[in-house]
Write a protein that holds these residues in place. Sequence first.
Motif, PDB file in Angstrom:
ATOM      1  N   ILE A  47       0.833  -1.210   0.000  1.00 53.85           N
ATOM      2  CA  ILE A  47       0.000   0.000   0.000  1.00 53.85           C
ATOM      3  C   ILE A  47       0.860   1.249   0.000  1.00 53.85           C
ATOM      4  O   ILE A  47       0.591   2.222  -0.711  1.00 53.85           O
ATOM      5  N   ILE A  48       1.932   1.247   0.801  1.00 47.47           N
ATOM      6  CA  ILE A  48       2.819   2.407   0.869  1.00 47.47           C
ATOM      7  C   ILE A  48       3.471   2.665  -0.484  1.00 47.47           C
ATOM      8  O   ILE A  48       3.605   3.811  -0.926  1.00 47.47           O
ATOM      9  N   GLN A  49       3.859   1.598  -1.178  1.00 46.98           N
ATOM     10  CA  GLN A  49       4.477   1.776  -2.486  1.00 46.98           C
ATOM     11  C   GLN A  49       3.464   2.292  -3.509  1.00 46.98           C
ATOM     12  O   GLN A  49       3.789   3.104  -4.371  1.00 46.98           O
ATOM     13  N   LEU A  50       2.214   1.819  -3.432  1.00 45.64           N
ATOM     14  CA  LEU A  50       1.178   2.332  -4.333  1.00 45.64           C
ATOM     15  C   LEU A  50       0.929   3.816  -4.088  1.00 45.64           C
ATOM     16  O   LEU A  50       0.617   4.573  -5.014  1.00 45.64           O
ATOM     17  N   ALA A  51       1.081   4.237  -2.834  1.00 45.67           N
ATOM     18  CA  ALA A  51       0.849   5.640  -2.481  1.00 45.67           C
ATOM     19  C   ALA A  51       1.919   6.563  -3.042  1.00 45.67           C
ATOM     20  O   ALA A  51       1.752   7.789  -2.998  1.00 45.67           O
ATOM     21  N   ASN A  52       2.991   6.007  -3.599  1.00 43.24           N
ATOM     22  CA  ASN A  52       4.006   6.841  -4.233  1.00 43.24           C
ATOM     23  C   ASN A  52       3.485   7.520  -5.488  1.00 43.24           C
ATOM     24  O   ASN A  52       4.194   8.318  -6.105  1.00 43.24           O
ATOM     25  N   ILE A  53       2.250   7.210  -5.872  1.00 42.72           N
ATOM     26  CA  ILE A  53       1.630   7.929  -6.976  1.00 42.72           C
ATOM     27  C   ILE A  53       1.523   9.414  -6.642  1.00 42.72           C
ATOM     28  O   ILE A  53       1.575  10.269  -7.525  1.00 42.72           O
ATOM     29  N   GLY A  54       1.390   9.730  -5.340  1.00 43.39           N
ATOM     30  CA  GLY A  54       1.299  11.125  -4.911  1.00 43.39           C
ATOM     31  C   GLY A  54       2.537  11.932  -5.252  1.00 43.39           C
ATOM     32  O   GLY A  54       2.461  12.929  -5.993  1.00 43.39           O
ATOM     33  N   PRO A  55       3.724  11.538  -4.730  1.00 41.57           N
ATOM     34  CA  PRO A  55       4.935  12.286  -5.088  1.00 41.57           C
ATOM     35  C   PRO A  55       5.252  12.231  -6.577  1.00 41.57           C
ATOM     36  O   PRO A  55       5.836  13.169  -7.114  1.00 41.57           O
ATOM     37  N   LEU A  56       4.852  11.147  -7.254  1.00 41.58           N
ATOM     38  CA  LEU A  56       5.096  11.065  -8.693  1.00 41.58           C
ATOM     39  C   LEU A  56       4.306  12.142  -9.434  1.00 41.58           C
ATOM     40  O   LEU A  56       4.842  12.828 -10.315  1.00 41.58           O
TER      41      LEU A  56
END
Length: 459
Positions: A47-56
């Motif tokens: 989940i944390i890795q999927l949330a990297n969509i934010g900084p991307l």
Amino acid sequence: MALVLHILACIFGTGAWVAINGLWVELPLIVNDLPEGWYLPSYLTIIIQLANIGPLVVTLMHKFKPGWLNEIATIYTIIVLGIVASFLLAFFWRETTWVGGELHSTGFLVLTFFLSLVDCTSSVTFLPFMMKLETQYLTSYFVGEGLSGFIPGLLSLIQGVGIVTCVNVTQSDNGTQTISRSSYGADQLETQYLPANYSVQVFLFLLCAMMAFCLVAFYSLTRISSKQLLLQSSTTLFHSSSTINSTNPPGTPPGTLELTESKQGDTSAPTMDNPLRTECNTQEISYGQYALIYFLTAWVNALTNGVLPSVQTYSCMPYGNLAYHLSAAVGSMANPLACLIAMFLPCQSLLALVLLSVIGTGFGTYNMVSAVQSPCPVLQGSDWGVALIVMSWLLFIGSLSYVKVMIGLILRSQSHSALLWCGAVVQLGSMIGALVMFPLVNIYGFFQSADLCNSQCIG
């Protein structure tokens, strides 16, 4: 006023990762009530890795649509989202739904995604905002970011997370288990968790309160006189950096031309009021030095945010419950302590930071070796083993946290854009570390857990 600004910057920094850090330390209680059980940490990692969509998204907007994102509004949105998500999580973390024929804790997983989105995006929004403040307040921000792990860890210790007791269990002929000290039946010791001093819901409300304090601190920082605090008047995210970068020739290191322009009007040149600005960080950084700095950033964050946290239980628990809790406590204290040391003893020599990174990696290697050897690491059952593993975790986190702070200060002196890319590299390194460890821990079963009450070691 300076003390107030330090406190506000520190409180603002605590909001960066307090939600996810809090969930990690609370997992020993949460997994007992959710259907995923001990698979829940692996879900949390994904989940944390999927949330990297934010900084991307933020990084791409900075690159291709500079000026579209309003900095103040973006940070307000992130913090408010964190407050709302943590508040709802306190009520709905136990909610489950049948998905694909299996029962899943959808309430916890969905709200955790939004909290992860908040924390991951903070890396590329909070740091660039701190670029507007004098360098000394950036150090206070890093202290607060360290406290975002220390405070939840302290709360979990008070709560009694993970405290276990060994109970003598008698296995009867009909297969039922009873707690007994009778000599009849097959007796064995069973590890049982003691009740917590307060509930998971109370803990989540405390996380929500910390996010609310972060909001108040940010509001106060934006309202303080620009003559005392701000180095630039732009309110648009990455506005100044994108304007200068638009004239940069291809291949120019981020911030090189920005530094040239800032020398004309930047009021933050070396002064007696700003002792952290030394001669080494007022010079332009070459392309090779940028590459080295960003490599160190990725490496250090991969170790501290992805690789070693995945195996801390395997590394510490074989030495006993005391070793695990001490390593967690002193490890969480090492981060803010390193930030305080950086405030009074700054060292921005790249050679020194490389050497310190090597030393920290050495301690991390010892921690990894003990995890690989679980459930029977060296010096198990010895006080020396407990002392060494606790000290190794302290020095591992402390040394690499110091490197993080110094890298932040070096890049802060170069440009607004340099700090933005630093945040992106932090997330990239953390993601790589987590993705490397996920299959080793959860798929291939490379690490073996230890039973605190029943020794699995011979001799």
